[in-house]
Design an enzyme around this catalytic site. Structure first.
Site, PDB file in Angstrom:
ATOM      1  N   ASP A 238      65.072  44.339-134.457  1.00 48.78           N
ATOM      2  CA  ASP A 238      65.290  44.434-133.017  1.00 48.78           C
ATOM      3  C   ASP A 238      66.746  44.148-132.649  1.00 48.78           C
ATOM      4  O   ASP A 238      67.494  43.515-133.402  1.00 48.78           O
ATOM      5  CB  ASP A 238      64.370  43.463-132.268  1.00 48.78           C
ATOM      6  CG  ASP A 238      64.557  42.027-132.725  1.00 48.78           C
ATOM      7  OD1 ASP A 238      64.412  41.756-133.932  1.00 48.78           O
ATOM      8  OD2 ASP A 238      64.865  41.159-131.878  1.00 48.78           O
ATOM      9  N   ASP A 271      74.346  43.194-135.653  1.00 41.51           N
ATOM     10  CA  ASP A 271      73.219  42.264-135.563  1.00 41.51           C
ATOM     11  C   ASP A 271      71.932  43.024-135.253  1.00 41.51           C
ATOM     12  O   ASP A 271      71.683  43.394-134.121  1.00 41.51           O
ATOM     13  CB  ASP A 271      73.521  41.232-134.467  1.00 41.51           C
ATOM     14  CG  ASP A 271      72.480  40.151-134.342  1.00 41.51           C
ATOM     15  OD1 ASP A 271      71.636  40.030-135.239  1.00 41.51           O
ATOM     16  OD2 ASP A 271      72.509  39.434-133.332  1.00 41.51           O
ATOM     17  N   GLU A 305      63.409  38.748-132.943  1.00 45.04           N
ATOM     18  CA  GLU A 305      64.310  37.619-133.157  1.00 45.04           C
ATOM     19  C   GLU A 305      65.178  37.380-131.942  1.00 45.04           C
ATOM     20  O   GLU A 305      65.519  36.241-131.610  1.00 45.04           O
ATOM     21  CB  GLU A 305      65.175  37.891-134.399  1.00 45.04           C
ATOM     22  CG  GLU A 305      65.994  36.697-134.887  1.00 45.04           C
ATOM     23  CD  GLU A 305      67.342  36.555-134.198  1.00 45.04           C
ATOM     24  OE1 GLU A 305      67.963  35.494-134.348  1.00 45.04           O
ATOM     25  OE2 GLU A 305      67.773  37.508-133.518  1.00 45.04           O
ATOM     26  N   ASP A 333      68.227  34.643-145.103  1.00 42.78           N
ATOM     27  CA  ASP A 333      68.025  35.350-143.838  1.00 42.78           C
ATOM     28  C   ASP A 333      69.388  35.707-143.256  1.00 42.78           C
ATOM     29  O   ASP A 333      70.425  35.222-143.717  1.00 42.78           O
ATOM     30  CB  ASP A 333      67.239  34.450-142.885  1.00 42.78           C
ATOM     31  CG  ASP A 333      66.617  35.215-141.718  1.00 42.78           C
ATOM     32  OD1 ASP A 333      66.871  36.433-141.609  1.00 42.78           O
ATOM     33  OD2 ASP A 333      65.890  34.592-140.931  1.00 42.78           O
ATOM     34  N   HIS A 607      76.143  41.432-129.424  1.00 40.80           N
ATOM     35  CA  HIS A 607      75.619  41.139-128.079  1.00 40.80           C
ATOM     36  C   HIS A 607      76.640  41.423-126.983  1.00 40.80           C
ATOM     37  O   HIS A 607      76.593  40.801-125.919  1.00 40.80           O
ATOM     38  CB  HIS A 607      75.158  39.676-127.969  1.00 40.80           C
ATOM     39  CG  HIS A 607      74.004  39.331-128.852  1.00 40.80           C
ATOM     40  ND1 HIS A 607      73.164  38.269-128.596  1.00 40.80           N
ATOM     41  CD2 HIS A 607      73.540  39.882-129.992  1.00 40.80           C
ATOM     42  CE1 HIS A 607      72.233  38.187-129.545  1.00 40.80           C
ATOM     43  NE2 HIS A 607      72.457  39.176-130.404  1.00 40.80           N
TER      44      HIS A 607
END
Length: 639
Positions: A238, A271, A305, A333, A607
């Site tokens: 996502d 990301d 997430e 991760d 972001h």
């Protein structure tokens, strides 16, 4: 002065001998005879009246021949000039040493160690221990073959397009998404599943895939030795939404996946679709080479997430049910990466993870017409709450046993640009509480990331209120995001938050319900302030993953260093690399957050607008996952 007198005496004796022997005198060089024919007024007198007696004596004995006097004078002046030069040279050297001590005191401290400096050096030697680079010795030919293939233009373009195609599927995760089986906005993940099935056909032929919580994916790659605990690689599919108001500011469209020859553009390019696609690419390539793992490998890809990972418990439950408790050797991760500090690469796998809490503040007040407003509307009261929160930020705390302090030690030891006074303070703070406090007071100015790294953060990200310009707002709210420091807890944060809001509620004669508890006024009041967990996303800080004498940490560190050392970059990449423990701002035992993405490989970060990853940086991520799988396959550092 001894060095000056000795040559003069020798010269005087020679002159005396010449004066007593006319034949020797006549043997003086012709140039001296010519000079003696010039006017005596051209001969320079002694620069002072303190000429050595020996020269004056020569003058008296050679009155009949001024040429000899002139030569003695010149010799004296040469000696004085030589002395001045030596004094000037000494002054220059001394000035240079003082300059070094002023700006690079560590150099002079090492050259002229004191008892104190020797003690500090002994402490510094123990800081931030490093491991050697680990290359899969049992797969030397395979890793060389793969690196050769990874360096080809054909492979690079195919890998870059794999990521670009993934970016073009807008797997956006919204905060208000309903259950996966109910909200149609989840269906875009079906498209993403189809894409990776078609793009990585060998992976889907050789690995067993299971869907969890409808759209999350878990892959199982069976190893030949069932006594070895599996390696788990995790990522998330996502991405965060884009802002319609800023889409025009993107250099390339936010879901274009466009490769311009250097950067791959679009939301999720940093990301975390490089994690998903990088792992899949590494395994697909290994399968093409006929590789079969000895150690089982598990892949786990989340779907939310970016809103706190509310479906992650379902993945955890599936893994425990399928493999049992404490059944994974190591989990890697998405998270930490590496950056260049003064010519040294610092890789920072996160070995600790902050806690998490989104707090919602609702202010509920009577409505009415705007022509007859109360002294403070609900929006005004909410603004007071926000003001108080902003006026009372969390204070960071420096502790020796915490990850930030460990990372600070690594910088003090290996960062050539780290100021000497701060380096000395870091070393001294290990044994002195006074120096630890002094260091703590200086870090806010020294490190802009200190507060966010060593303390709980709060960010008021969402605010809502009012539906009509002539109607008083009846329900307004704000949501504050918190990342809880590893030395704190969810309950401590909740208590602190309530203590800040309570005086505001009391001032406006309002009741307060904080996380299900009534606080303050009990009598009938004008309205209600309600404080709650916004999305039921409360998460305690994770335990710190061991780094000292830890096999998994050594394996990860050695793999990171090996990947950095053998990089395929074409830019001017530093040769020196170290691994420093990091803190995830967003672990059980032996969980690491590390994605091997360089800070300089992100065009504008994640972001935000113009999210893009440097293509060569993505290639290095593929290489890292490849080496990690191969190293884990043959190591004795894991269970």
């Amino acid at each position: 002065m001894g060095r000056l007198v000795a040559p003069t005496l020798s010269y005087d004796c020679e002159l005396s001998a010449m004066l007593s022997d006319g034949r020797k005198l006549s043997s003086l060089p012709h140039t001296r005879i010519v000079m003696s024919q010039t006017s005596q007024t051209e001969r320079e007198p002694f620069a002072d009246d303190k000429a050595p007696f020996i020269v004056q004596n020569t003058h008296r004995r050679a009155k009949a021949d001024p040429e000899l006097v002139w030569h003695a004078t010149q010799n004296y002046k040469r000696q004085r000039s030589a002395l001045r030069s030596k004094i000037l040279d000494f002054a220059c050297v001394l000035g240079f040493v003082l300059l070094l001590h002023r700006f690079w005191p560590s150099l002079t401290s090492n050259a002229f160690p004191t008892h104190e400096s020797q003690g500090l050096l002994a402490i510094e030697d123990e800081m931030c221990p490093q491991v050697s680079a680990i290359t899969p010795s049992g797969h030397t030919l395979l890793i060389d073959t793969l690196d050769e293939e990874y360096g080809t233009r054909e492979f690079k373009l195919k890998a870059y397009e794999s990521l670009g195609g993934a970016v073009r599927i807008p797997t956006v995760c919204y905060d208000d998404l309903g259950a996966p089986e109910e909200d149609p906005r989840w269906k875009v993940f079906d498209e993403f599943h189809t894409y990776i099935e078609q793009r990585f056909q060998k992976v889907h032929a050789a690995l067993q895939r299971t869907k969890v919580a409808t759209y999350a994916l878990v892959y199982h790659w069976q190893g030949t030795d069932t006594s070895l605990k599996p390696l788990l690689l995790a990522a998330h599919m996502d991405v965060v939404p884009t802002n319609a108001a800023t889409e025009a500011d993107w250099i390339n469209p936010p879901f274009s996946g466009y490769y311009d020859g250097e950067w791959i553009w679009g939301r999720g390019s940093c990301d975390d679709k490089p994690g998903v696609i990088g792992i899949m690419t590494a395994i697909e390539t290994l399968l093409e080479q006929g590789f079969k793992p000895t150690r089982t490998v598990i892949l786990a890809y989340g779907i939310d997430e970016e809103r706190g990972g509310t479906t992650l418990p379902a993945i955890g439950e599936y893994l425990v049910k399928s493999y049992g408790e404490d059944s994974i050797s190591m989990i890697v991760d998405e998270g930490g990466g590496y950056s260049d500090l003064s010519g040294t690469i610092f890789a920072t796998p996160a070995v600790a993870e902050k806690g998490y809490l989104d707090v919602r503040v609702d202010v509920l007040t009577p409505g009415g017409h705007s022509s007859r407003p109360p002294k403070h509307t609900g929006i005004g009261i909410l603004a007071s709450v926000v003001t108080e929160l902003e006026a009372n930020p969390h204070v960071p705390k420096l502790a020796r046993d915490r990850t930030y302090y460990q990372g600070l030690q690594c910088r003090a030891k290996y960062d050539a640009g780290f100021p000497f006074d701060m380096r000395k303070l870091v070393i001294e703070s290990q044994t002195s509480d006074e120096k630890l406090h002094e260091l703590e007071t200086k870090l806010d100015d020294f490190d802009p990331a200190y507060s966010a790294s060593a303390g709980t953060t709060q960010a008021i990200d969402i605010i809502y209120g009012g539906v009509k310009i002539n109607a008083l707002p009846e329900a307004v709210y704000a949501i504050t995001n918190h990342r809880i420091a590893d030395h704190s807890s969810v309950s401590e944060l909740q208590d602190r938050f309530a203590s800040i809001v309570a005086p505001v509620a009391a001032k406006h004669n309002m009741s307060l319900d904080a996380f299900g508890k009534s606080i303050g006024l009990e009598a009938s009041t004008w309205g209600l302030v309600k404080v709650s967990d916004a999305f039921a996303s409360a998460l305690e800080p994770a335990p710190v993953t061991p780094t000292t004498r830890s096999g998994p940490y050594e394996l990860l560190s050695g793999t990171v260093l090996s990947t950095l050392k053998t990089n395929l970059r074409t830019d001017d990449f530093p040769d020196v690399s170290v691994v420093s423990p990091g803190l995830s701002l967003a672990l059980p035992r032996h969980i690491f957050r590390y994605g091997h993405r360089g800070t300089a490989d992100a065009y504008n970060g994640a972001h935000t607008i113009n999210e893009a990853i440097r293509a060569e940086g993505f290639l290095e991520q593929i290489r890292f996952f490849t080496r990690l799988i191969l190293n884990a396959d043959e190591t004795d550092l894991l269970d």
